[in-house]
Scaffold this active site. Structure first.
Site, PDB file in Angstrom:
ATOM      1  N   SER A 116       0.823  -1.211   0.000  1.00 39.92           N
ATOM      2  CA  SER A 116       0.000   0.000   0.000  1.00 39.92           C
ATOM      3  C   SER A 116       0.860   1.266   0.000  1.00 39.92           C
ATOM      4  O   SER A 116       1.966   1.287   0.538  1.00 39.92           O
ATOM      5  CB  SER A 116      -0.909   0.022   1.227  1.00 39.92           C
ATOM      6  OG  SER A 116      -1.693  -1.143   1.286  1.00 39.92           O
TER       7      SER A 116
HETATM    8  N1  SAH Z   1      -1.142  -3.622   3.505  1.00 41.83           N
HETATM    9  C1  SAH Z   1      -0.613  -4.573   2.562  1.00 41.83           C
HETATM   10  C2  SAH Z   1      -1.499  -4.566   1.360  1.00 41.83           C
HETATM   11  C3  SAH Z   1      -1.392  -5.741   0.492  1.00 41.83           C
HETATM   12  S1  SAH Z   1      -2.520  -5.741  -0.860  1.00 41.83           S
HETATM   13  C4  SAH Z   1       0.801  -4.133   2.203  1.00 41.83           C
HETATM   14  O1  SAH Z   1       1.062  -2.948   2.365  1.00 41.83           O
HETATM   15  O2  SAH Z   1       1.605  -4.933   1.775  1.00 41.83           O
HETATM   16  C5  SAH Z   1      -3.904  -6.556  -0.184  1.00 41.83           C
HETATM   17  C6  SAH Z   1      -3.708  -7.961   0.290  1.00 41.83           C
HETATM   18  O3  SAH Z   1      -4.992  -8.481   0.597  1.00 41.83           O
HETATM   19  C7  SAH Z   1      -3.098  -8.905  -0.746  1.00 41.83           C
HETATM   20  O4  SAH Z   1      -1.962  -9.508  -0.197  1.00 41.83           O
HETATM   21  C8  SAH Z   1      -4.204  -9.928  -1.000  1.00 41.83           C
HETATM   22  O5  SAH Z   1      -3.733 -11.233  -1.238  1.00 41.83           O
HETATM   23  C9  SAH Z   1      -4.975  -9.859   0.302  1.00 41.83           C
HETATM   24  N2  SAH Z   1      -6.341 -10.358   0.222  1.00 41.83           N
HETATM   25  C10 SAH Z   1      -7.263 -10.197  -0.757  1.00 41.83           C
HETATM   26  N3  SAH Z   1      -8.416 -10.825  -0.455  1.00 41.83           N
HETATM   27  C11 SAH Z   1      -8.213 -11.410   0.762  1.00 41.83           C
HETATM   28  C12 SAH Z   1      -9.005 -12.223   1.607  1.00 41.83           C
HETATM   29  N4  SAH Z   1     -10.258 -12.574   1.303  1.00 41.83           N
HETATM   30  N5  SAH Z   1      -8.467 -12.649   2.771  1.00 41.83           N
HETATM   31  C13 SAH Z   1      -7.193 -12.327   3.122  1.00 41.83           C
HETATM   32  N6  SAH Z   1      -6.396 -11.574   2.361  1.00 41.83           N
HETATM   33  C14 SAH Z   1      -6.885 -11.111   1.196  1.00 41.83           C
END
Ligand code: SAH
Length: 220
Positions: free
Chosen positions: A70
């Site tokens: 993010s």
């Molecule tokens: N805050 C994190 C954002 C990662 S992007 C960072 O800064 O790295 C969002 C994440 O949500 C991804 O890794 C994706 O795999 C996860 N995601 C999407 N749907 C999900 C679900 N149903 N349960 C758990 N994780 C999920």
């Protein structure tokens, strides 16, 4: 709350991180604790080496599996909203991803429960948090849209992935006085929402337009 262990992490220059914090303040982030944590948390270790030099730009960056780390502004904004009604003890994070937001949270609340659906991402995040000696984080490989019922209720829930509708499980797992911060919408229009649960109501505030990866059900 957990203090990070930064020996040997190879922090980039203080000036680079100070500039990032100045930008966050210009964009309206006011919470001093959040700004301090963002000033000291190394973001480059959450990226592959080829991208690490871009870690302190205020951008979302790829972490593989079509997912992104993010943007610092959005991490700061969501964390500020999470803390705006007073300190939080137990926090659920949906979408561990790289573990950067997890690490920021771990320094500001008592315990973080973080759920990720993509196993290899979760494994990398777990290793990074171990390296930083953040001891107050628990991980689960699962569909975070279902929350983490065994650990509920939570004083706050933060999702880094956008559902088209708010999952009722997440609202159910909020404590009274708890707040849920999440993007809601499809791949064209999304808004960050703040959902506050009181004794007899659930209040929704639309915060601002955002762009997140979708919340996807099931695990891989
Ligand atoms: N805050 C994190 C954002 C990662 S992007 C960072 O800064 O790295 C969002 C994440 O949500 C991804 O890794 C994706 O795999 C996860 N995601 C999407 N749907 C999900 C679900 N149903 N349960 C758990 N994780 C999920």
């Amino acid at each position: 709350m957990s203090k990070l262990h930064l020996d040997g992490i190879g922090m980039t220059s203080q000036r680079t991180r100070d500039r990032l914090v100045t930008r966050l303040m210009e964009q309206g982030i006011k919470n001093i604790e959040v700004l301090d944590v963002m000033r000291t948390t190394p973001r480059h270790i959450f990226l592959d080496e080829a991208l690490a030099h871009r870690a302190y730009e205020d951008d979302a960056l790829p972490i593989g599996f079509q997912q992104t780390l993010s943007q610092p502004y959005i991490v700061a904004r969501m964390t500020e909203l999470l803390l705006a009604a007073g300190p939080r003890k137990r926090v659920l994070e949906v979408g561990t991803g790289s573990g950067y937001q997890t690490t920021v949270l771990a320094q500001l609340v008592d315990v973080v429960y973080s759920v990720e659906r993509i196993k290899p991402l979760q494994q990398k995040a777990r290793e990074r948090l171990r390296l930083l000696k953040a001891r107050n984080v628990h991980f689960k490989h699962a569909d975070g849209g279902l929350g983490w019922p065994q650990k509920a209720p939570f004083d706050a829930i933060l999702s880094a992935a956008a559902p088209e509708e708010v999952p009722t499980e997440l609202i159910d797992q909020l404590a009274v006085g708890g707040r849920l911060i999440l993007p809601v919408g499809d791949n064209r229009t999304q808004h960050l929402r703040l959902i506050e649960k009181t004794e007899n109501a659930v209040n929704v505030t639309v915060v601002e337009p955002v762009f997140f990866v979708p919340l996807v059900s099931g695990v891989i």
